[in-house]
Design a protein around this motif. Sequence first.
Motif, PDB file in Angstrom:
ATOM      1  N   UNK A  56      -0.078   8.652  -1.396  1.00  0.00           N
ATOM      2  CA  UNK A  56      -0.795   7.756  -1.524  1.00  0.00           C
ATOM      3  C   UNK A  56      -1.361   7.668  -2.747  1.00  0.00           C
ATOM      4  N   UNK A  57      -1.492   8.700  -3.695  1.00  0.00           N
ATOM      5  CA  UNK A  57      -2.040   8.691  -4.980  1.00  0.00           C
ATOM      6  C   UNK A  57      -0.860   8.181  -5.986  1.00  0.00           C
ATOM      7  N   UNK A  58       0.402   8.512  -5.638  1.00  0.00           N
ATOM      8  CA  UNK A  58       1.333   7.821  -6.383  1.00  0.00           C
ATOM      9  C   UNK A  58       1.707   6.397  -6.120  1.00  0.00           C
ATOM     10  N   UNK A  59       1.277   5.850  -5.158  1.00  0.00           N
ATOM     11  CA  UNK A  59       1.425   4.325  -4.718  1.00  0.00           C
ATOM     12  C   UNK A  59       0.166   3.719  -5.587  1.00  0.00           C
ATOM     13  N   UNK A  60      -1.124   4.253  -5.367  1.00  0.00           N
ATOM     14  CA  UNK A  60      -2.201   3.829  -5.853  1.00  0.00           C
ATOM     15  C   UNK A  60      -2.025   3.664  -7.478  1.00  0.00           C
ATOM     16  N   UNK A  61      -1.305   4.662  -8.138  1.00  0.00           N
ATOM     17  CA  UNK A  61      -0.865   4.406  -9.453  1.00  0.00           C
ATOM     18  C   UNK A  61       0.406   3.567  -9.996  1.00  0.00           C
ATOM     19  N   UNK A  62       0.877   3.155  -9.027  1.00  0.00           N
ATOM     20  CA  UNK A  62       2.025   2.063  -9.082  1.00  0.00           C
ATOM     21  C   UNK A  62       3.434   2.677  -9.415  1.00  0.00           C
ATOM     22  N   UNK A  63       3.311   3.989  -8.946  1.00  0.00           N
ATOM     23  CA  UNK A  63       4.744   4.623  -9.124  1.00  0.00           C
ATOM     24  C   UNK A  63       5.467   4.707  -7.725  1.00  0.00           C
ATOM     25  N   UNK A  64       4.886   4.260  -6.510  1.00  0.00           N
ATOM     26  CA  UNK A  64       5.681   4.191  -5.344  1.00  0.00           C
ATOM     27  C   UNK A  64       5.072   2.888  -4.949  1.00  0.00           C
ATOM     28  N   UNK A  65       5.832   2.051  -4.056  1.00  0.00           N
ATOM     29  CA  UNK A  65       5.722   0.844  -3.365  1.00  0.00           C
ATOM     30  C   UNK A  65       4.197   0.806  -2.987  1.00  0.00           C
ATOM     31  N   UNK A  66       3.527  -0.325  -3.124  1.00  0.00           N
ATOM     32  CA  UNK A  66       2.083  -0.670  -2.871  1.00  0.00           C
ATOM     33  C   UNK A  66       1.779  -0.402  -1.390  1.00  0.00           C
ATOM     34  N   UNK A  67       2.683  -0.607  -0.459  1.00  0.00           N
ATOM     35  CA  UNK A  67       2.399  -0.217   0.787  1.00  0.00           C
ATOM     36  C   UNK A  67       1.747   0.962   1.460  1.00  0.00           C
ATOM     37  N   UNK A  68       2.281   2.094   0.616  1.00  0.00           N
ATOM     38  CA  UNK A  68       1.948   3.365   0.672  1.00  0.00           C
ATOM     39  C   UNK A  68       0.431   3.669   0.343  1.00  0.00           C
ATOM     40  N   UNK A  69      -0.202   2.745  -0.451  1.00  0.00           N
ATOM     41  CA  UNK A  69      -1.423   2.948  -1.060  1.00  0.00           C
ATOM     42  C   UNK A  69      -2.609   2.395   0.194  1.00  0.00           C
ATOM     43  N   UNK A  70      -2.103   2.107   1.172  1.00  0.00           N
ATOM     44  CA  UNK A  70      -2.946   1.429   2.267  1.00  0.00           C
ATOM     45  C   UNK A  70      -3.620   2.580   2.973  1.00  0.00           C
ATOM     46  N   UNK A  71      -4.906   2.323   3.400  1.00  0.00           N
ATOM     47  CA  UNK A  71      -5.743   3.311   4.133  1.00  0.00           C
ATOM     48  C   UNK A  71      -6.182   2.629   5.312  1.00  0.00           C
ATOM     49  N   UNK A  72      -6.626   3.496   6.318  1.00  0.00           N
ATOM     50  CA  UNK A  72      -7.229   2.931   7.634  1.00  0.00           C
ATOM     51  C   UNK A  72      -8.553   2.952   7.232  1.00  0.00           C
ATOM     52  N   UNK A  73      -9.493   2.484   8.217  1.00  0.00           N
ATOM     53  CA  UNK A  73     -10.638   2.379   8.081  1.00  0.00           C
ATOM     54  C   UNK A  73     -11.453   3.885   8.252  1.00  0.00           C
ATOM     55  N   UNK A  74     -10.758   4.730   8.420  1.00  0.00           N
ATOM     56  CA  UNK A  74     -11.234   6.262   8.378  1.00  0.00           C
ATOM     57  C   UNK A  74     -10.609   6.982   6.997  1.00  0.00           C
ATOM     58  N   UNK A  75      -9.994   6.290   6.004  1.00  0.00           N
ATOM     59  CA  UNK A  75      -9.828   6.771   4.914  1.00  0.00           C
ATOM     60  C   UNK A  75      -8.345   7.469   4.919  1.00  0.00           C
TER      61      UNK A  75
END
Length: 480
Positions: A313-332
């Motif tokens: 999640x952190x790597x995707x959020x920083x743009x080092x992994x595809x963006x779909x891995x940065x998505x979270x549910x309503x429970x974080x």
Amino acid sequence: MTTRETDAAGRLTVPALTAVVVGSMVGAGVFTLPQRFATEAGVLGAAMAWVIAGAGMLMLAFVFQSLAVRKPALDSGVYVYARAGFGAYPGFLSAFGYWASSCAGNAFYWVLITSTLEPLVPGFGAGNTIWAVAVGSVGVWAFYLLIMRGVREAAGINAIVTAAKIVPLLVFVVVVVFAFNPDVFVENLGGGFDTGGDSLFVQVQGTMLVTVFVFLGIEGASVYSRYARKREDVGRATLLGFLSVLALFATVSIISYGILPQEELAALRQPSVGSVLEAVVGPWGAWFISAGLIIAVLGAYLAWSLMAAEVLFAAAKDGDLPGFLAKTTDKEVPGNALLLSSLFIQVLLAVVLFSSGALDFMLDLTAALALVPFALTAGYALKIAMTGDGYAGLPAVLRTRELVVGAIAVVYTLFLVLAAGLELLLVSCILLAPGTLLYAVARRENRERLFTTPGWIVFSIVVLGAVGGVVGLSTGLVSF
């Protein structure tokens, strides 16, 4: 979850973060220590190994503590420290290697659970049969559904499980201390180095990956820094968890040498802690420890699954992994990252079907994959201490102290790379090289340059290592 575990804002407190650290480290590894150590070393070699591993890992604990304070804006530490210090691609390798290590460790857990239950279910064999893999697969997806309920809820369960699994180990220590035979202990002192066997250095080197495996999780509080009540709590939790677990691990392995000769310890069935207790009190000891092992493994599986998903999640959020891995549910919960982790564990369980030594191989691979993230984190701590980054207004003696700590941590992690051996490093490259495709997708999504010149050099080394690993496997020079 009680107020001791979270504050009014729902943030994790020191006890909850410490439970994550302890829960991550006290897993299957501690239950295998007597046999794994006796295979490689006698009492002196084992004691030296714990001194070296304890000192080295303590330096890493101090590294995580200082980085949490010096760089409070950096979350999900084990990944982001490598990225901040050495660039996007080394950061990616750290994230992907740590994630793959966590997944390999979780696959190891299911193999160990089913092999432990083999006396009750003969169809489980050594954990590498169709039935064993099927049961492990059910467990993988059951935990996926549990974690999807919420990260903090899962962390609360981990705190409860951590308390429950310590009890069998404490019972083991008390019983074995009373049954301790000094004569047997003395016979096991040298491990053969004084009679033409392996030198103490070779004995120590042979135990290093085992110590790395059991200490994985020391970075747990750092990975969850974004949930911490205060940044200082991350460092406190790391040190508290480490010191308590070090004392437990060293005690369990060393006192076992006072029960059985080294040759018999080395031949014990895993979980060897249960086998040692069985030698003292009879069959109920093995079953008692086996029950504790299953609780420990399930708790550690939960903690490692959380940490693996957090790093993706952190790597995707920083743009080092595809963006779909940065998505979270309503429970974080980073749902896509958790799903990818579960799928990879499932693949590793399938590979187990074709492996004769799956248990030891998964343990060693887990440790080897963690070496890159640990080495880069230590390197970053050394780098900022040398440049003074983050030390403005602080006493010079503090910077000097943390410079020494960082240097020792770097030397220790490089020694671990040497101890891992070429085979495991090549197999690690087989996983890292194709994983770079995810990095390439992410760079394209963000319209950024794929590699810098140093990045190309690192990538070339990884690819060459992967090619060497494939050739080695195909020719039989590398096996698992």
